[in-house]
Design a protein around this motif. Structure first.
Motif, PDB file in Angstrom:
ATOM      1  N   THR A   1      33.215  -6.447 -25.101  1.00 19.33           N
ATOM      2  CA  THR A   1      33.636  -7.813 -24.850  1.00 19.33           C
ATOM      3  C   THR A   1      32.958  -8.762 -25.809  1.00 19.33           C
ATOM      4  O   THR A   1      31.883  -8.503 -26.322  1.00 19.33           O
TER       5      THR A   1
ATOM      6  N   SER B   1      31.643 -12.696 -26.165  1.00 24.88           N
ATOM      7  CA  SER B   1      31.348 -13.774 -25.226  1.00 24.88           C
ATOM      8  C   SER B   1      31.372 -15.117 -25.924  1.00 24.88           C
ATOM      9  O   SER B   1      31.107 -15.238 -27.109  1.00 24.88           O
ATOM     10  N   LEU B   2      31.702 -16.084 -25.205  1.00 19.42           N
ATOM     11  CA  LEU B   2      31.697 -17.447 -25.727  1.00 19.42           C
ATOM     12  C   LEU B   2      30.576 -18.194 -25.042  1.00 19.42           C
ATOM     13  O   LEU B   2      30.318 -18.012 -23.872  1.00 19.42           O
ATOM     14  N   GLU B   3      29.953 -19.002 -25.797  1.00 16.51           N
ATOM     15  CA  GLU B   3      28.812 -19.724 -25.233  1.00 16.51           C
ATOM     16  C   GLU B   3      29.216 -20.680 -24.144  1.00 16.51           C
ATOM     17  O   GLU B   3      30.020 -21.570 -24.353  1.00 16.51           O
ATOM     18  N   GLY B   4      28.613 -20.493 -23.009  1.00 18.26           N
ATOM     19  CA  GLY B   4      28.735 -21.493 -21.959  1.00 18.26           C
ATOM     20  C   GLY B   4      30.148 -21.732 -21.481  1.00 18.26           C
ATOM     21  O   GLY B   4      31.104 -21.597 -22.209  1.00 18.26           O
ATOM     22  N   ARG B   5      30.235 -22.102 -20.284  1.00 20.45           N
ATOM     23  CA  ARG B   5      31.547 -22.242 -19.687  1.00 20.45           C
ATOM     24  C   ARG B   5      32.279 -23.435 -20.268  1.00 20.45           C
ATOM     25  O   ARG B   5      33.417 -23.349 -20.646  1.00 20.45           O
TER      26      ARG B   5
ATOM     27  N   ILE C   1      25.959  -8.563 -26.808  1.00 21.27           N
ATOM     28  CA  ILE C   1      25.507  -9.917 -27.090  1.00 21.27           C
ATOM     29  C   ILE C   1      24.783 -10.487 -25.885  1.00 21.27           C
ATOM     30  O   ILE C   1      23.775 -11.173 -26.009  1.00 21.27           O
ATOM     31  N   VAL C   2      25.330 -10.154 -24.721  1.00 22.76           N
ATOM     32  CA  VAL C   2      24.703 -10.647 -23.502  1.00 22.76           C
ATOM     33  C   VAL C   2      23.277 -10.144 -23.392  1.00 22.76           C
ATOM     34  O   VAL C   2      22.346 -10.879 -23.094  1.00 22.76           O
TER      35      VAL C   2
ATOM     36  N   ARG D   1      22.430 -18.375 -20.543  1.00 22.80           N
ATOM     37  CA  ARG D   1      23.714 -19.009 -20.778  1.00 22.80           C
ATOM     38  C   ARG D   1      24.655 -18.518 -19.715  1.00 22.80           C
ATOM     39  O   ARG D   1      24.498 -17.433 -19.193  1.00 22.80           O
ATOM     40  N   LYS D   2      25.627 -19.313 -19.512  1.00 26.28           N
ATOM     41  CA  LYS D   2      26.689 -18.807 -18.659  1.00 26.28           C
ATOM     42  C   LYS D   2      27.766 -18.315 -19.600  1.00 26.28           C
ATOM     43  O   LYS D   2      28.171 -19.023 -20.515  1.00 26.28           O
ATOM     44  N   TYR D   3      28.206 -17.137 -19.358  1.00 26.67           N
ATOM     45  CA  TYR D   3      29.210 -16.598 -20.263  1.00 26.67           C
ATOM     46  C   TYR D   3      30.579 -16.625 -19.637  1.00 26.67           C
ATOM     47  O   TYR D   3      30.741 -16.338 -18.471  1.00 26.67           O
TER      48      TYR D   3
END
Lengths: 485, 514
Positions: free
Chosen positions: A78, A80-84, B2-3, B13-15
């Motif tokens: 996956t 991921s994108l930073e922050g919602r 990455i997490v 961070r919130k992913y």
């Protein structure tokens, strides 16, 4: 190819070969130049201030790249994108960066989903507005949508549900029979993601031999599994599968492909050596063999030359310091390098061009082309001369080239060869029209004059007079020919 | 990964992981990771072009045999159908086209039909697999938009023009669509017509500016408020496009463009094959460009139904020597998708030919090989080309300024096969009379009318055709079909998985880092 490598390649290929430019495009090109002049002259009148420029600002990412960078459809790793919030921002700002001039819809409008009948004039408006209602990120889906509480869907219905995006638990398909029916339904449904999802389940819950055996007769499903294994990097399982299917050549290729991941040259060399015994076809085996031998050779040359360079004793390395390493370069590039830096070496050394030619069975044509390019770059005209001179059995020398002398002229000209040198080779161009073109273009007057004389073309010869300087030897030559015939 | 990396470095961070376009399984997510799906389907690139921005479609489907994108295509159809449908007739050719169509029909049956009572706007839909016509995708483009794409790479409807084009030290990103008035007038034109047009336009522009000399204050005020902005705009666009043309010309003359076009045309028309093969060989030897060399080899292979084994071996070896041994993998990929194949043993030189060739010099043997080869093997492209009349026979010179047919997009040498098929099927309202061609194209054709059985209403709606390219569509094909549209009073709307050209197609086949 990585960036660095591309740069290296460029270094080796720079000004090596450039195409011939015939000035056929004169009319159109001058037309273009006219327009350009006209437009440029207006620059003084027009205030070219930046405010007027409508630059579309993109968020540094093209919309298309969303699907490229974020997608990992077959459930592999996956991203991921930073922050919602910022993900919403990033994703949506890219999406909203539709052509500014075409759609002035703001982000909120995009997701409002107003329903209005579009006309075809505003196709882009329509797509950015209406239909998006269904396709905006529904980022607050209820958890319920993810769970599949009622468990009695048939295989066909399960597949259907999966196609609609609902996550289904496949655990209840316990028997082999059930599983195969599920798989066949998935294949019939044409949705590759569903097929792969089912395969993931089967991979987990079936014994390998059984899975392989069943896939052998299901081509479409097989392709999906292979692709999946490639994407997730499950190399071992992939190779086992291929071996089971007796696709030995693919086993070999798949293993060979791994070499691209090995950065360290020594390790790569060893790896390549181990590839030689793999079940390639006969020809490919020799290619792999060549690959190994080439890298081995390059390592030796590189070590040697680096030493020479730092020692500072060698003139050629001082005058033309190397801009890149020769490692992992193609054979022809290596040959060029060798003709450049090691031309005079005897056949016995690893870095001599003749040694390379022999080891890799480089055809004459290729060899000459490359050697010519290298020597021309060094302006070593005598070497160039020697390349094309052969002695026949009577001891007479004559010039021969398997590549066509017009190419020779082209390469020499690109390296700014003096006219006397160019002239020699223009003279040898067989096709008369080409010869005349080249002679005129590069001011090889003698050749032009001689050719017209041989053609007995008085008119052209007379016309050519205006191309030569008054009172020059060439003019005299023309006159004497005209007077004596 | 990455997490975890972030976790280790102590970043909280919130992913949000957004799967585009579909989620296949629930991955193992850590506590601070949530997952969702964002189905993104269609991007309008212009008034008549919709792209799904799926360049990976070509490799995933044609090389790997993965059907993962078929649902996307079906959904795109569903969306368009609900907005502009119901569609009248649907035609198609190719396995993927067939599957997409079937899946779409299933979706329609299942889904709510909110298209009732709407006046249908699209009368015909045509789906085509890219591999029905590789030849067109491999040809050098010579219409302006195609050339810009080949030279500068247009991405999502915009292009980056560097300093050599802008005549300044800045690069600029420019949107290329119908809104750019200058571009809109030259985009479909053959490159040779473009100069004349641009020069005319710049003369006009000059004249417009010159008018201000004779103006009084009132007129000048008017001029500044009404016209100046438009003129400035036009001036900017003109200079950009002129700069682009210059840049293109420079690159093309550098690359032996004329010789290459000559070789291409020979391959399309089917003569001087040996000469073209030599040209390709030299192109490889000179290390001109790895993509271009491949392109020419593929063109040779497709038009000749595979390379003669001797040529295949020798060109492959030379390619590996010139551009790198790792391309062994590339060659296998090309073989699998059918872009670069070898004729099988039974189809090659007859015993007579090989005996004869031993007796003559190398030069002549080539010509004999030519003759015998074309007798001995069946060449689908040649046969199709003949049946459909893809090579125009012209008395005198082909008129590029007022072209008689779609061949102008390739300087009059060749009518794009894909476009010709569409033309014929639309004309015949089906595949009747095209059976032979279909057979040569390996079947998988279909022709389906709307299940409601309604008579398609005459007038406006008859005229809009949705052309769908699965695996990519080139600007040359778009230009050709726009031309056809004008001729026949049709309007084409293009839906493609992505805009493509020969370079993109071939790059997709090259094995980069594993």
């Amino acid at each position: 190819m990585s960036r660095a490598r591309a740069d290296e390649e460029e270094y080796w290929h720079s000004s090596k070969f450039r195409a011939f430019t015939f000035d056929d495009e004169d009319d159109e090109l001058s037309q273009l130049k006219e327009s350009k002049r006209a437009v440029n002259s207006l620059r003084d009148i027009v205030d070219d201030d930046d405010d007027d420029l409508e630059r579309v600002s993109w968020s540094g990412e093209s919309v298309g790249s969303i699907s490229w960078s974020i997608k990992e459809t077959a459930s592999s790793s996956t991203s991921s994108l930073e922050g919602r919030d910022s993900s919403l921002q990033k994703g949506s700002s890219s999406y909203a960066a539709l052509p500014k001039q075409v759609s002035s819809y703001s982000l909120s409008n995009l997701f409002k989903g107003r329903n209005k009948l579009p006309s075809f004039q505003s196709l882009s408006d329509a797509l950015s507005d209406i239909g998006v209602k269904n396709y905006a990120p529904e980022l607050r889906r209820s958890k319920a949508e993810y769970k599949d509480y009622s468990s009695d869907w048939s295989p066909k219905d399960t597949v259907r549900r999966m196609q609609r995006g609902k996550v289904c638990s496949l655990e209840r398909f316990r028997s082999l029979q059930d599983k195969l029916v599920l798989l066949d339904e998935a294949v019939a449904g044409h949705d590759g993601n569903v097929i792969t999802a089912v395969l993931i389940f089967l991979k987990r819950t079936l014994r390998r031999e059984i899975l392989f055996r069943e896939l052998e007769v299901r081509q479409v499903a097989l392709c999906h599994l292979i692709h999946f294994l490639k994407e997730t990097g499950e190399q071992k399982l992939l190779l086992d599968l291929l071996r089971f299917l007796d696709r030995t050549e693919e086993v070999a290729l798949s293993q060979y492909r791994e070499h691209l991941n090995i950065q360290d040259v020594e390790k790569r060399r060893e790896f390549l050596k181990s590839c030689i015994g793999l079940p390639f076809s006969a020809e490919d085996t020799s290619h792999i063999q060549d690959h190994y031998t080439l890298l081995e050779r390059q390592i030796i040359i590189e070590a040697n030359d680096r030493h020479l360079e730092t020692a500072g004793q060698s003139e050629i390395f001082r005058k033309y310091p190397r801009k890149a390493s020769i490692l992992n370069m193609p054979l022809v590039t290596t040959l060029f390098y060798s003709c450049f830096y090691h031309y005079s070496e005897a056949e016995g050394t690893f870095s001599s061009p003749t040694n390379l030619k022999k080891t890799f069975k480089i055809p004459d044509k290729q060899y000459m082309l490359t050697a010519l390019a290298a020597r021309a770059k060094l302006r070593a005209w005598d070497d160039v001369d020697a390349l094309f001179t052969t002695k026949n059995w009577l001891g007479y020398t004559k010039k021969k080239a398997p590549i066509g002398f017009h190419r020779v002229v082209e390469i020499l000209q690109r390296n700014n060869a003096p006219v006397q040198v160019l002239q020699e080779y223009v003279r040898l161009v067989e096709d008369v029209e080409t010869r005349l073109n080249l002679a005129t273009k590069y001011k090889c007057h003698d050749v032009a004059i001689e050719t017209y004389r041989d053609l007995k073309d008085r008119i052209q010869l007379t016309a050519y007079k205006c191309k030569v300087e008054r009172g020059s030897a060439e003019e005299e030559k023309i006159n004497s020919i005209l007077n004596n015939t | 990964d990455i997490v975890n990396a972030d976790k280790m470095s102590g970043r909280t961070r919130k992913y949000k992981i957004i799967f585009s376009p579909q989620k296949v399984r629930q991955p193992h997510c850590a506590a601070n990771v949530t997952c969702d799906e964002w189905s993104f389907y269609l991007l309008p690139l212009d008034e008549d072009i919709i792209s799904m921005e799926l360049p990976e479609f070509f490799r995933d489907y044609f090389l790997e045999g993965d059907h993962r994108w078929i649902t996307s295509v079906a959904r795109a159809l569903q969306l368009l159908n609900s907005l502009y449908g119901p569609f009248g007739r649907a035609y198609g050719i190719g396995r993927c086209a067939k599957m997409s169509h079937e899946l779409w029909r299933e979706l329609e049956e299942d889904g709510e039909n909110d298209g009732q009572g709407r006046k249908p706007e699209i009368s015909n839909v045509f789906l085509m697999d890219r591999d029905t016509d590789y030849v067109t995708a491999l040809c050098s483009q010579v219409v302006y938009e195609g050339l810009v794409d080949d030279t500068f790479r247009i991405k999502c409807g915009s292009v980056d023009f560097g300093p050599d084009v802008t005549s300044s030290d800045k690069s600029i990103k420019v949107l290329l669509n119908a809104q750019d008035k200058v571009f809109n007038q030259i985009r479909n034109e053959h490159f040779s017509s473009v100069f004349g047009f641009l020069s005319q336009k710049s003369r006009n522009l000059q004249a417009q500016y010159d008018r201000r000399r004779g103006m009084d204050i009132k007129q000048m005020k008017n001029f500044v408020s009404q016209e100046l902005k438009g003129l400035k705009q036009e001036h900017r666009l003109l200079s950009l496009h002129i700069g682009a043309c210059e840049s293109i010309m420079k690159k093309k003359t550098k690359q032996d463009f004329q010789e290459m076009i000559k070789a291409e045309h020979s391959l399309l028309e089917g003569f001087d094959i040996r000469e073209s093969t030599s040209f390709i060989e030299e192109h490889i030897d000179r290390q001109v460009s790895p993509i271009e060399s491949l392109r020419l080899m593929c063109l040779l292979s497709i038009t000749e139904n595979g390379l003669v084994p001797k040529d295949y071996r020798s060109l492959k070896t030379q390619y590996l020597q010139s551009y790198g041994p790792e391309h062994l993998l590339t060659f296998h990929n090309l073989k699998r998708v059918g872009l670069l194949t070898e004729q099988s043993a039974g189809e090659t030189l007859t015993a007579v030919e090989s005996r004869v060739s031993k007796l003559v010099t190398d030069r002549a043997a080539g010509k004999i090989t030519d003759a015998f080869s074309s007798l001995a093997r069946k060449s689908n492209f040649r046969a199709i080309s003949k049946k459909l009349g893809l090579i125009p026979r012209v008395d005198g010179e082909y008129n590029l300024k007022v072209p008689p047919d779609m061949a102008y997009v390739f300087s009059g040498a060749y009518i794009p096969l894909s476009c010709k098929i569409i033309e014929q099927v639309l004309e015949r309202r089906g595949w009747l009379g095209l059976e032979e061609v279909v057979r040569l194209l390996n079947g998988n054709e279909f022709s389906v009318s709307d299940s409601t059985g309604e008579e398609t209403p005459p007038g406006e709606s008859q005229r809009i055709v949705l052309a769908i390219f699965l695996g990519g569509c080139t600007f040359s094909e778009i230009a050709a079909l726009r031309f056809l549209g004008k001729e026949r009073g049709l309007k084409f709307i293009f839906l493609t998985t992505a805009i493509t050209n020969s370079a993109r197609m071939l790059e997709a086949m090259i094995e980069a880092k594993a």
